[in-house]
Design an enzyme around this catalytic site. Structure first.
Site, PDB file in Angstrom:
ATOM      1  CE  LYS A  62      -3.998  -2.163   2.307  1.00  0.00           C
ATOM      2  NZ  LYS A  62      -4.960  -2.048   3.443  1.00  0.00           N
TER       3      LYS A  62
ATOM      4  CE1 TYR B  17      -9.465  -2.830   0.523  1.00  0.00           C
ATOM      5  CE2 TYR B  17      -8.500  -0.999  -0.673  1.00  0.00           C
ATOM      6  CZ  TYR B  17      -8.363  -2.098   0.156  1.00  0.00           C
ATOM      7  OH  TYR B  17      -7.122  -2.470   0.621  1.00  0.00           O
TER       8      TYR B  17
ATOM      9  CG  PHE C 185     -13.229   1.777   7.165  1.00  0.00           C
ATOM     10  CD1 PHE C 185     -12.793   1.193   5.985  1.00  0.00           C
ATOM     11  CD2 PHE C 185     -13.853   0.968   8.104  1.00  0.00           C
ATOM     12  CE1 PHE C 185     -12.976  -0.160   5.734  1.00  0.00           C
ATOM     13  CE2 PHE C 185     -14.047  -0.392   7.870  1.00  0.00           C
ATOM     14  CZ  PHE C 185     -13.600  -0.948   6.672  1.00  0.00           C
TER      15      PHE C 185
ATOM     16  NE  ARG D  58      -6.214 -11.860   5.775  1.00  0.00           N
ATOM     17  CZ  ARG D  58      -6.917 -10.722   5.709  1.00  0.00           C
ATOM     18  NH1 ARG D  58      -7.101 -10.093   4.538  1.00  0.00           N
ATOM     19  NH2 ARG D  58      -7.425 -10.187   6.789  1.00  0.00           N
TER      20      ARG D  58
ATOM     21  CB  THR E   2      -7.349  -5.309  10.082  1.00  0.00           C
ATOM     22  OG1 THR E   2      -7.851  -6.479   9.434  1.00  0.00           O
ATOM     23  CG2 THR E   2      -7.681  -4.074   9.265  1.00  0.00           C
TER      24      THR E   2
ATOM     25  NE  ARG F 230      -2.527  -5.442   7.288  1.00  0.00           N
ATOM     26  CZ  ARG F 230      -3.701  -5.946   6.942  1.00  0.00           C
ATOM     27  NH1 ARG F 230      -4.287  -6.864   7.704  1.00  0.00           N
ATOM     28  NH2 ARG F 230      -4.302  -5.545   5.828  1.00  0.00           N
TER      29      ARG F 230
ATOM     30  CG  ASN G  84      -3.658  -2.098   6.975  1.00  0.00           C
ATOM     31  OD1 ASN G  84      -3.551  -1.822   5.790  1.00  0.00           O
ATOM     32  ND2 ASN G  84      -4.685  -2.758   7.465  1.00  0.00           N
TER      33      ASN G  84
ATOM     34  CG  HIS H  83      -5.517  -6.252  -0.218  1.00  0.00           C
ATOM     35  ND1 HIS H  83      -6.747  -6.243   0.388  1.00  0.00           N
ATOM     36  CD2 HIS H  83      -5.586  -7.217  -1.198  1.00  0.00           C
ATOM     37  CE1 HIS H  83      -7.534  -7.145  -0.212  1.00  0.00           C
ATOM     38  NE2 HIS H  83      -6.843  -7.742  -1.172  1.00  0.00           N
TER      39      HIS H  83
ATOM     40  CD  GLU I  45      -9.013  -9.336  -3.507  1.00  0.00           C
ATOM     41  OE1 GLU I  45      -9.880  -9.034  -2.674  1.00  0.00           O
ATOM     42  OE2 GLU I  45      -7.854  -9.675  -3.179  1.00  0.00           O
TER      43      GLU I  45
HETATM   44  P1  ADP Z   1      -7.969  -6.598   5.887  1.00  0.00           P
HETATM   45  O1  ADP Z   1      -7.150  -5.690   5.002  1.00  0.00           O
HETATM   46  O2  ADP Z   1      -7.187  -7.075   7.080  1.00  0.00           O
HETATM   47  O3  ADP Z   1      -8.616  -7.733   5.122  1.00  0.00           O
HETATM   48  P2  ADP Z   1     -10.599  -5.325   5.920  1.00  0.00           P
HETATM   49  O4  ADP Z   1     -10.883  -6.081   4.662  1.00  0.00           O
HETATM   50  O5  ADP Z   1     -11.569  -5.432   7.039  1.00  0.00           O
HETATM   51  O6  ADP Z   1      -9.152  -5.702   6.501  1.00  0.00           O
HETATM   52  O7  ADP Z   1     -10.455  -3.775   5.591  1.00  0.00           O
HETATM   53  C1  ADP Z   1      -9.857  -3.355   4.377  1.00  0.00           C
HETATM   54  C2  ADP Z   1      -8.934  -2.207   4.703  1.00  0.00           C
HETATM   55  O8  ADP Z   1      -9.708  -1.102   5.168  1.00  0.00           O
HETATM   56  C3  ADP Z   1      -7.920  -2.454   5.830  1.00  0.00           C
HETATM   57  O9  ADP Z   1      -6.780  -3.154   5.416  1.00  0.00           O
HETATM   58  C4  ADP Z   1      -7.603  -1.034   6.257  1.00  0.00           C
HETATM   59  O10 ADP Z   1      -6.709  -0.401   5.334  1.00  0.00           O
HETATM   60  C5  ADP Z   1      -8.972  -0.377   6.151  1.00  0.00           C
HETATM   61  N1  ADP Z   1      -9.723  -0.435   7.422  1.00  0.00           N
HETATM   62  C6  ADP Z   1     -10.328  -1.527   7.954  1.00  0.00           C
HETATM   63  N2  ADP Z   1     -10.935  -1.224   9.125  1.00  0.00           N
HETATM   64  C7  ADP Z   1     -10.718   0.103   9.325  1.00  0.00           C
HETATM   65  C8  ADP Z   1     -11.083   1.036  10.347  1.00  0.00           C
HETATM   66  N3  ADP Z   1     -11.806   0.655  11.410  1.00  0.00           N
HETATM   67  N4  ADP Z   1     -10.669   2.321  10.231  1.00  0.00           N
HETATM   68  C9  ADP Z   1      -9.942   2.728   9.164  1.00  0.00           C
HETATM   69  N5  ADP Z   1      -9.571   1.902   8.154  1.00  0.00           N
HETATM   70  C10 ADP Z   1      -9.944   0.602   8.229  1.00  0.00           C
HETATM   71 MG    MG Z   2     -10.022  -7.622   3.603  1.00  0.00          MG
END
Ligand code: ADP
Ligand code: MG
Length: 140
Positions: free
Chosen positions: A11, A51, A59, A87, A93, A104, A114, A117, A128
């Protein structure tokens, strides 16, 4: 365990800090092969589509802004159990909850910024990968 492919993004927070090589080393040291990779600057439309599963989350707009704030590296990683393995290497996350040694925990700036992805299922990995790569760009 079968050889599997997963989709990964390094990212903007990580490309900005020149961390691509260090993150790739973690993949390679843990049995994931980078079988496709390109550095791109996502359009807002691409980020919104990618997304869209999160479009009703509070968010979402900030996340899209973040993902278009700089270049990213999109990748296909291949290896045994690649989706789950990636993962595990990524960590939770929220970096505050990520296990020691995970990408992370090592590198993320915040729950949003973070660093990486990774696909959350083989089905989503296929979707994807196809969104960002043509078949002829993936060389195992
Ligand atoms: P992951 O990337 O671990 O699969 P998610 O799919 O739930 O997590 O979320 C996608 C992305 O959205 C996260 O990697 C992060 O960049 C962002 N994100 C998720 N939850 C939050 C939050 N509570 N506040 C801000 N950004 C968030
Ligand atoms: Mg995700």
């Amino acid at each position: 365990m079968a050889i599997e492919r997963t989709f990964s993004i390094i990212k903007p927070d990580a490309t900005r800090r020149n961390l691509t090589g260090r993150i790739n080393a973690i993949f390679e040291e843990n049995g994931l092969r980078i079988v496709a990779q390109k550095r791109i600057w996502m359009s807002r439309a691409q980020a919104k589509e990618f997304y869209k599963v999160h479009k009703d989350r509070p968010f979402y707009n900030d996340l899209v802004d973040f993902m278009v704030s700089g270049p990213v590296v999109v990748q296909v990683l291949e290896g045994e159990n690649a989706v789950a393995k990636n993962r595990e290497l990524m960590g939770a996350t929220n970096p505050a909850n990520a296990a020691p040694g995970t990408i992370r925990k090592l590198f993320a700036e915040s729950i949003e910024a973070n660093s990486v992805h990774g696909s959350d299922s083989p089905e989503n990995a296929a979707i994807e990968i196809a969104y960002f790569f043509a078949g002829c760009e993936i060389v195992g």
